[in-house]
Design a protein around this motif. Structure first.
Motif, PDB file in Angstrom:
ATOM      1  N   LEU A 150      32.527   5.340 -10.587  1.00  0.00           N
ATOM      2  CA  LEU A 150      31.769   5.797  -9.378  1.00  0.00           C
ATOM      3  C   LEU A 150      30.819   4.336  -8.915  1.00  0.00           C
ATOM      4  O   LEU A 150      29.940   4.228  -9.524  1.00  0.00           O
ATOM      5  CB  LEU A 150      30.756   7.046  -9.687  1.00  0.00           C
ATOM      6  N   PHE A 151      31.496   4.159  -7.731  1.00  0.00           N
ATOM      7  CA  PHE A 151      30.736   2.841  -7.301  1.00  0.00           C
ATOM      8  C   PHE A 151      30.690   2.798  -5.744  1.00  0.00           C
ATOM      9  O   PHE A 151      31.452   3.600  -4.993  1.00  0.00           O
ATOM     10  CB  PHE A 151      31.169   1.458  -7.907  1.00  0.00           C
ATOM     11  N   LEU A 152      29.879   1.951  -5.035  1.00  0.00           N
ATOM     12  CA  LEU A 152      29.735   1.844  -3.661  1.00  0.00           C
ATOM     13  C   LEU A 152      30.165   0.525  -3.093  1.00  0.00           C
ATOM     14  O   LEU A 152      29.711  -0.642  -3.785  1.00  0.00           O
ATOM     15  CB  LEU A 152      28.535   2.434  -3.214  1.00  0.00           C
ATOM     16  N   THR A 153      30.841   0.004  -2.209  1.00  0.00           N
ATOM     17  CA  THR A 153      31.160  -1.295  -1.802  1.00  0.00           C
ATOM     18  C   THR A 153      30.720  -1.411  -0.171  1.00  0.00           C
ATOM     19  O   THR A 153      30.592  -0.490   0.399  1.00  0.00           O
ATOM     20  CB  THR A 153      32.763  -1.347  -1.834  1.00  0.00           C
ATOM     21  N   ALA A 154      30.475  -2.632   0.082  1.00  0.00           N
ATOM     22  CA  ALA A 154      30.187  -3.049   1.569  1.00  0.00           C
ATOM     23  C   ALA A 154      31.026  -4.030   2.021  1.00  0.00           C
ATOM     24  O   ALA A 154      31.302  -5.067   1.243  1.00  0.00           O
ATOM     25  CB  ALA A 154      28.583  -3.303   1.500  1.00  0.00           C
ATOM     26  N   THR A 155      31.617  -3.859   2.882  1.00  0.00           N
ATOM     27  CA  THR A 155      32.530  -4.970   3.573  1.00  0.00           C
ATOM     28  C   THR A 155      32.390  -5.386   4.775  1.00  0.00           C
ATOM     29  O   THR A 155      31.850  -4.497   5.806  1.00  0.00           O
ATOM     30  CB  THR A 155      34.138  -4.462   3.356  1.00  0.00           C
ATOM     31  N   TYR A 171      30.525   0.897   4.597  1.00  0.00           N
ATOM     32  CA  TYR A 171      30.186   1.300   3.291  1.00  0.00           C
ATOM     33  C   TYR A 171      31.145   2.353   2.676  1.00  0.00           C
ATOM     34  O   TYR A 171      31.104   3.499   3.368  1.00  0.00           O
ATOM     35  CB  TYR A 171      28.564   1.826   3.345  1.00  0.00           C
ATOM     36  N   ARG A 172      31.747   2.126   1.742  1.00  0.00           N
ATOM     37  CA  ARG A 172      32.866   3.119   1.276  1.00  0.00           C
ATOM     38  C   ARG A 172      32.418   3.529  -0.209  1.00  0.00           C
ATOM     39  O   ARG A 172      32.101   2.289  -0.909  1.00  0.00           O
ATOM     40  CB  ARG A 172      34.117   2.416   1.452  1.00  0.00           C
ATOM     41  N   ILE A 173      32.608   4.684  -0.445  1.00  0.00           N
ATOM     42  CA  ILE A 173      32.275   5.198  -1.969  1.00  0.00           C
ATOM     43  C   ILE A 173      33.612   5.564  -2.545  1.00  0.00           C
ATOM     44  O   ILE A 173      34.776   6.029  -2.114  1.00  0.00           O
ATOM     45  CB  ILE A 173      31.434   6.692  -2.017  1.00  0.00           C
ATOM     46  N   PHE A 174      33.886   5.012  -3.787  1.00  0.00           N
ATOM     47  CA  PHE A 174      34.888   5.396  -4.600  1.00  0.00           C
ATOM     48  C   PHE A 174      34.561   6.017  -5.868  1.00  0.00           C
ATOM     49  O   PHE A 174      33.545   5.738  -6.533  1.00  0.00           O
ATOM     50  CB  PHE A 174      35.567   4.062  -5.233  1.00  0.00           C
ATOM     51  N   THR A 175      35.294   7.178  -6.309  1.00  0.00           N
ATOM     52  CA  THR A 175      35.055   7.934  -7.262  1.00  0.00           C
ATOM     53  C   THR A 175      36.146   8.504  -8.294  1.00  0.00           C
ATOM     54  O   THR A 175      37.186   8.755  -7.506  1.00  0.00           O
ATOM     55  CB  THR A 175      34.134   9.256  -7.009  1.00  0.00           C
ATOM     56  N   ILE A 235      22.385  -9.669   3.925  1.00  0.00           N
ATOM     57  CA  ILE A 235      22.669  -8.174   4.123  1.00  0.00           C
ATOM     58  C   ILE A 235      22.388  -7.559   2.758  1.00  0.00           C
ATOM     59  O   ILE A 235      23.286  -7.703   1.850  1.00  0.00           O
ATOM     60  CB  ILE A 235      23.912  -7.793   4.677  1.00  0.00           C
ATOM     61  N   GLU A 236      21.253  -7.009   2.698  1.00  0.00           N
ATOM     62  CA  GLU A 236      20.787  -6.345   1.399  1.00  0.00           C
ATOM     63  C   GLU A 236      21.880  -5.212   0.996  1.00  0.00           C
ATOM     64  O   GLU A 236      22.277  -4.486   1.939  1.00  0.00           O
ATOM     65  CB  GLU A 236      19.422  -5.778   1.343  1.00  0.00           C
ATOM     66  N   PRO A 237      21.659  -4.645  -0.086  1.00  0.00           N
ATOM     67  CA  PRO A 237      22.573  -3.563  -0.744  1.00  0.00           C
ATOM     68  C   PRO A 237      21.948  -2.370  -0.326  1.00  0.00           C
ATOM     69  O   PRO A 237      20.893  -2.281   0.196  1.00  0.00           O
ATOM     70  CB  PRO A 237      22.454  -3.480  -2.140  1.00  0.00           C
ATOM     71  N   LEU A 238      22.795  -1.271   0.242  1.00  0.00           N
ATOM     72  CA  LEU A 238      22.682  -0.231   0.448  1.00  0.00           C
ATOM     73  C   LEU A 238      22.838   0.854  -0.995  1.00  0.00           C
ATOM     74  O   LEU A 238      23.548   0.761  -1.644  1.00  0.00           O
ATOM     75  CB  LEU A 238      23.818   0.779   1.495  1.00  0.00           C
ATOM     76  N   THR A 239      21.639   1.498  -1.073  1.00  0.00           N
ATOM     77  CA  THR A 239      21.304   2.369  -2.371  1.00  0.00           C
ATOM     78  C   THR A 239      21.543   3.772  -1.868  1.00  0.00           C
ATOM     79  O   THR A 239      20.842   4.338  -1.050  1.00  0.00           O
ATOM     80  CB  THR A 239      20.072   2.155  -3.073  1.00  0.00           C
TER      81      THR A 239
END
Length: 602
Positions: A150-155, A171-175, A235-239
């Motif tokens: 489970l992780f989150l990416t920003a492109t 922002y896209r979530i992968f699980t 650009i800071e991370p999204l949590t």
């Protein structure tokens, strides 16, 4: 079978009651989920307390803000019975995200258990660029969820843009686990950007193969960032916190599973994940901008129409100008009209239809002007021009409307009243010109009284002069606000800061302590940025000290202000929850720090 279950439950209960008799003194240790952590990846600091299952207060963690960002925490307990002696333990998992490459020491964790002050040994974490191979026996996912599950990416859709050119962040979530839902915990700071939140296909889940592994993936957020100045913008991370449904793989280890048919420990685990950080290179606008350029980067088209091509003098007309295209249309300045002297124009009524879709920001703005011809003849309304920067070609272009010819007939003398099609404010001004006949008896004065001894005469004589002087001062003040950005930001600094502090005061509750400290931090950073006329995203402590010292602020005032700001940042990511008294004290300290700095700079 039933007897065996009852016997097992009785042994556990007996061990629980007999445990305090043979209990050992509490001990504490700290260990990391992994000694080497990839940059922007997550790691877990585990604090294990043997001999206790509860603490009077949360452990005091060392300051780790120099190389990591705090994401969240969770707890777990365990109990063992060996030879009639029961041992208990409490483990607290603190989840962080690595933000700085290098080798760093994690200081001791201080806590109190069983009325004893305990301290763990220091640890060393190494943050590297590439992901290290998994070490034997180490479980990276302390909560049962591996980082690869489970992780989150920003492109970014582009790495380099011009000032005011949109850069779209996805922002896209992968699980690979069962995610029941999620909620945002911390949004990135948008200082230095104009932000438009784009529509995204909510709930659309796709099957995506990433590095040979199949994931369920979904876009959770898209934003268009319009940078307001040049330079490299972080650009800071999204949590976010995801609710993961976990399935126990070995039910034989759960002594209560057979008693109640399903596990008591179960199954819904909150997991904090954060996206990677990004950097956006922002180029300054190229030289040679046309006179009609107002800063828009994108594409524009301009059209102009009038409701009547043949009219009479003093007949009000409606001139409509429509600007359509892509880019930051909300911040687009009003077009500048060059009209004949015989055509009187009133301020426009502006409407906008701007949409932020997955493809970007596009729409139209419409300006409706009321114009009144004052002389007969043929009047030409010149083309309306608006320049923009075509980012793909890196060249300026000018959007132009067609000219309009209006034929005006009638008498050039203006009538005593204007057309009813004028705005209400204009009609009200015309009605004020009507003076009614006086019907009361006049007041007579004796001839031997001089008017120059009357207070009313001097009041009437001096008041217009004072009014003119006030109008001149107000006009100069408005001109300076419009032309001097540094002066305008300095004048508004206190007002904006007080508004943010008022917002923070409304959040002065322990359950909102992160939003509370974030709002105070924005107030203090915005106050500094306005006073020094620099972007909030570009605040560097050395530059702050130099800028404030140049403005006449003393070292004590500067140190007090920066200390308050650093304390606020630490509280935002502290694992403990402050009480209401500490939050009110923080609000008072921030107010005094800004008041002292305001006095030092004035």
């Amino acid at each position: 079978m039933t007897r065996r279950r009852l016997l097992l439950a009785g042994l556990i209960l007996a061990g629980w009651l007999a445990g305090p008799v043979g209990a050992q003194s509490p001990t504490a240790r700290a260990y990391l989920s992994q000694a080497q952590v990839p940059l922007n990846a997550q790691f877990v600091l585990n604090v294990e307390i043997q001999g206790s299952q509860q603490l009077a207060e949360d452990p005091r963690l060392p300051d780790m803000s120099a190389f990591s960002t705090y994401l969240g925490s969770s707890t777990s307990t365990s109990m063992q019975i060996d030879g009639g002696r029961m041992s208990t333990s409490l483990t607290i998992q603190y989840r962080f995200q690595a933000t700085q490459e290098g080798s760093f020491e994690i200081g001791p964790v201080v806590l109190e258990a069983g009325r004893q002050d305990l301290s763990t040994e220091p640890l060393v974490v190494e943050i590297v660029t590439a992901a290290p191979p998994p070490a034997p026996g180490i479980q990276p996912g302390a909560d049962g969820v591996e980082p690869d599950d489970l992780f989150l990416t920003a492109t970014l859709d582009k790495d380099t843009v011009y000032v005011n050119e949109p850069a779209i962040v996805e922002y896209r979530i992968f699980t690979r686990v069962d995610v029941e839902g999620y909620n945002l915990r911390q949004q990135p700071s948008t200082a230095g950007f104009w932000v438009e939140v784009l529509s995204s296909p909510q709930g659309r889940v796709e099957s995506v193969v990433r590095e040979g592994v199949q994931y369920a993936s979904s876009v959770i957020r898209r934003v268009a960032l319009f940078p307001t100045s040049d330079g490299v913008k972080p650009i800071e991370p999204l949590t976010l916190e995801a609710q993961v449904r976990m399935q126990r793989r070995d039910r034989r280890r759960d002594p209560f599973g057979g008693l109640f048919g399903s596990s008591l420990f179960g199954s819904r685990v909150p997991v904090a994940i954060a996206s990677n950080g990004l950097e956006l290179a922002v180029q300054p606008l190229p030289p040679g901008a046309p006179e009609s350029f107002t800063g828009l980067v994108g594409a524009l088209s301009v059209s102009a129409v009038i409701d009547n091509m043949d009219t009479a003098t003093n007949e009000a007309l409606t001139l409509q100008i429509e600007v359509a295209g892509t880019g930051n249309l909300r911040a687009l300045a009003d077009p500048v009209l060059t009209l004949p002297d015989t055509l009187e124009v009133y301020p426009p009524e502006t409407t906008e239809q701007v949409e932020a879709t997955a493809d970007g920001v596009h729409g139209r703005k419409t300006y409706e002007y009321v114009v009144v011809p004052r002389a007969p003849g043929q009047l030409e309304i010149p083309p309306v021009e608006l320049a923009y920067l075509d980012a793909e070609r890196g060249e300026y272009a000018v959007a132009t409307s067609d000219p309009i010819i209006v034929t005006v007939s009638g008498d050039p003398e203006p009538p005593p009243t204007l057309s009813g099609r004028l705005p209400r404010s204009t009609a009200d001004l015309q009605r004020q010109d009507i003076r009614f006949i006086r019907v009361t008896s006049p007041v007579f004065h004796a001839n031997d009284q001089t008017i120059f001894r009357s207070v009313g005469f001097w009041a009437v004589a001096v008041l217009p002069l004072l009014a003119v002087a006030g109008a001149v001062f107000a006009r100069r003040h408005q001109d300076r606000l419009a032309g001097d950005v540094a002066y305008a930001r300095d004048r508004r600094a206190s007002t904006v800061a007080k508004r943010r502090l008022t917002r923070a005061e409304s959040l002065c509750k322990p359950e909102h302590h992160r939003e509370f400290h974030a709002e105070i931090g924005r107030a203090m950073q915005g106050f500094l940025g306005d006073k020094l006329n620099i972007a909030e995203a570009g605040l560097i402590q050395a530059d702050i000290r130099a800028g404030l010292a140049a403005r006449g602020a003393s070292a004590d005032v500067i140190d007090s202000y920066l200390s308050c700001l650093e304390r606020c940042d630490r509280q935002r990511f502290a694992p403990t929850t402050p009480d209401s008294e500490a939050m009110r004290s923080m609000l008072t300290t921030a107010s005094h720090a800004m008041a002292d700095l305001e006095g030092a700079l004035s």
